[in-house]
Scaffold this motif. Structure first.
Motif, PDB file in Angstrom:
ATOM      1  N   UNK A  29       0.833  -1.208   0.000  1.00 51.65           N
ATOM      2  CA  UNK A  29       0.000   0.000   0.000  1.00 51.65           C
ATOM      3  C   UNK A  29       0.865   1.254   0.000  1.00 51.65           C
ATOM      4  N   UNK A  30       1.899   1.264   0.822  1.00 51.01           N
ATOM      5  CA  UNK A  30       2.801   2.418   0.876  1.00 51.01           C
ATOM      6  C   UNK A  30       3.569   2.581  -0.430  1.00 51.01           C
ATOM      7  N   UNK A  31       4.010   1.465  -1.007  1.00 53.45           N
ATOM      8  CA  UNK A  31       4.741   1.529  -2.268  1.00 53.45           C
ATOM      9  C   UNK A  31       3.847   2.043  -3.394  1.00 53.45           C
ATOM     10  N   UNK A  32       2.587   1.594  -3.419  1.00 51.91           N
ATOM     11  CA  UNK A  32       1.651   2.078  -4.435  1.00 51.91           C
ATOM     12  C   UNK A  32       1.423   3.576  -4.279  1.00 51.91           C
ATOM     13  N   UNK A  33       1.323   4.028  -3.038  1.00 54.29           N
ATOM     14  CA  UNK A  33       1.150   5.460  -2.773  1.00 54.29           C
ATOM     15  C   UNK A  33       2.356   6.264  -3.246  1.00 54.29           C
ATOM     16  N   UNK A  34       3.542   5.629  -3.210  1.00 55.69           N
ATOM     17  CA  UNK A  34       4.763   6.278  -3.681  1.00 55.69           C
ATOM     18  C   UNK A  34       4.883   6.269  -5.204  1.00 55.69           C
ATOM     19  N   UNK A  35       4.011   5.546  -5.869  1.00 61.86           N
ATOM     20  CA  UNK A  35       4.037   5.526  -7.321  1.00 61.86           C
ATOM     21  C   UNK A  35       4.648   4.287  -7.936  1.00 61.86           C
ATOM     22  N   UNK A  36       4.942   3.282  -7.131  1.00 67.62           N
ATOM     23  CA  UNK A  36       5.465   2.045  -7.696  1.00 67.62           C
ATOM     24  C   UNK A  36       4.358   1.305  -8.441  1.00 67.62           C
ATOM     25  N   UNK A  37       4.718   0.688  -9.564  1.00 69.14           N
ATOM     26  CA  UNK A  37       3.742  -0.014 -10.385  1.00 69.14           C
ATOM     27  C   UNK A  37       3.477  -1.407  -9.816  1.00 69.14           C
ATOM     28  N   UNK A  38       2.377  -2.016 -10.293  1.00 71.68           N
ATOM     29  CA  UNK A  38       2.047  -3.381  -9.871  1.00 71.68           C
ATOM     30  C   UNK A  38       3.145  -4.349 -10.292  1.00 71.68           C
ATOM     31  N   UNK A  39       3.755  -4.107 -11.459  1.00 70.75           N
ATOM     32  CA  UNK A  39       4.835  -4.964 -11.937  1.00 70.75           C
ATOM     33  C   UNK A  39       6.047  -4.880 -11.016  1.00 70.75           C
ATOM     34  N   UNK A  40       6.385  -3.671 -10.572  1.00 68.41           N
ATOM     35  CA  UNK A  40       7.508  -3.514  -9.648  1.00 68.41           C
ATOM     36  C   UNK A  40       7.216  -4.204  -8.321  1.00 68.41           C
ATOM     37  N   UNK A  41       6.008  -4.007  -7.800  1.00 67.69           N
ATOM     38  CA  UNK A  41       5.666  -4.571  -6.493  1.00 67.69           C
ATOM     39  C   UNK A  41       5.551  -6.088  -6.536  1.00 67.69           C
ATOM     40  N   UNK A  42       5.314  -6.647  -7.725  1.00 65.11           N
ATOM     41  CA  UNK A  42       5.219  -8.104  -7.843  1.00 65.11           C
ATOM     42  C   UNK A  42       6.547  -8.775  -7.515  1.00 65.11           C
TER      43      UNK A  42
END
Length: 301
Positions: free
Chosen positions: A218-231
């Motif tokens: 959730x924090x990473x998504x808020x920072x602008x990381x993409x779903x591909x990066x977070x995977x």
């Protein structure tokens, strides 16, 4: 300049170079003069080491040495550990007045396994490192607390004490595995953010629960990381079929995941026909041609 990081050839011996490059997990070629005919710059058995950027010791200099370096660098580009016997006639074609000919054994040594960046020196890391010491991996073990590192340290483990372990992310080798298991959730998150932003690693594993993983995402998504990066973020880490919360249970599970990872990256090597001992004996004594430096068979003079 032949060496990209120095102003010339290294003064280190070939044996010291082999030990240092092996410890650092860097591929290299060990070039050995096996046999010679006529007048040659150096005696049989002389060795030098060539890496992608540097050269250690010498086999006599001149155009012959340059050709050996070129052949070694070409071998490194294959990315495979292999051996080749190359024949170099010494004469006008190499611009050397010695005459004679030299057979050179080029042994390309590419390290097996993977590089692991292990952040944190707590209980799980303490249990994990002795397991990694017995595997074909190379480890950078990073923490700000020097007193936590045990002694002696396994040969494949490099200890890095840094007040801010996040600074070490930019020094991570390409295609490495990052394992984050520090004593501080905030530090874990900063490391995850920096590692995902760099984006060059094979895997990012973070110790913790599914709840911790969801909060981080959730924090990473808020920072602008993409779903591909977070995977790329794996939390919890380890093999799903290996349960348990004891430090050693978690360590065994993580070690199993690393074994699965590096084994999946290497296909089985094809069967190769070895050199008959009589042929090798003749090579050592008489310097016959196996492979010409000019890709043509040439008889020694």
């Amino acid at each position: 300049m032949i060496n990209s990081s120095t102003a010339g050839f290294h003064a280190a011996s070939w044996s010291d170079a082999v030990a240092d490059l092996t410890r650092r997990g860097e591929a290299f070629v060990l070039a050995t003069l096996l046999g010679s005919a006529g007048s040659t710059p150096r005696a049989a058995g002389t060795k030098m080491v060539v890496s992608a950027t540097d050269i250690y010791a010498t086999v006599g200099g001149g155009h012959l040495e340059l050709k050996i370096i070129e052949a070694a660098r070409a071998a490194l580009l294959t990315g495979q550990s292999e051996q080749a016997l190359v024949h170099f006639p010494l004469g006008a074609s190499l611009g050397q007045c010695c005459g004679g000919s030299v057979s050179v054994l080029l042994e390309t040594l590419v390290p097996d396994g993977i590089m692991v960046d292990l952040y944190g020196a707590g209980h799980v890391a303490q249990a994990l490192v002795p397991l990694l010491a017995q595997l074909p991996v190379r480890v950078r073990w990073i923490d700000s607390r020097a007193a936590l590192f045990p002694a002696p340290m396994p040969a494949n483990v490099q200890v890095l004490v840094d007040e801010d372990p996040v600074e070490q992310v930019r020094h991570a080798p390409a295609n490495s595995v990052s394992l984050v298991m520090t004593h501080n959730h905030a530090l874990d998150y900063r490391l995850c953010s920096a590692i995902l932003k760099q984006g060059t690693g094979l895997m990012l594993g973070v110790i913790g629960s599914a709840t911790k993983a969801e909060r981080f995402r959730l924090r990473l998504a808020h920072q602008g990381f993409s779903a591909e990066q977070m995977a790329r973020l794996q939390c919890p880490i380890g093999l799903a079929q290996v349960s348990g919360k004891l430090p050693m249970e978690v360590a065994v599970s993580v070690a199993g995941q690393l074994i699965e990872l590096y084994q999946s990256r290497h296909s089985p090597s094809p069967m190769r026909q070895g050199v008959q001992w009589r042929q090798l004996k003749d090579t050592l004594i008489q310097s016959p041609v196996i492979v010409s430096a000019d890709a043509e068979e040439t008889s020694p003079r």
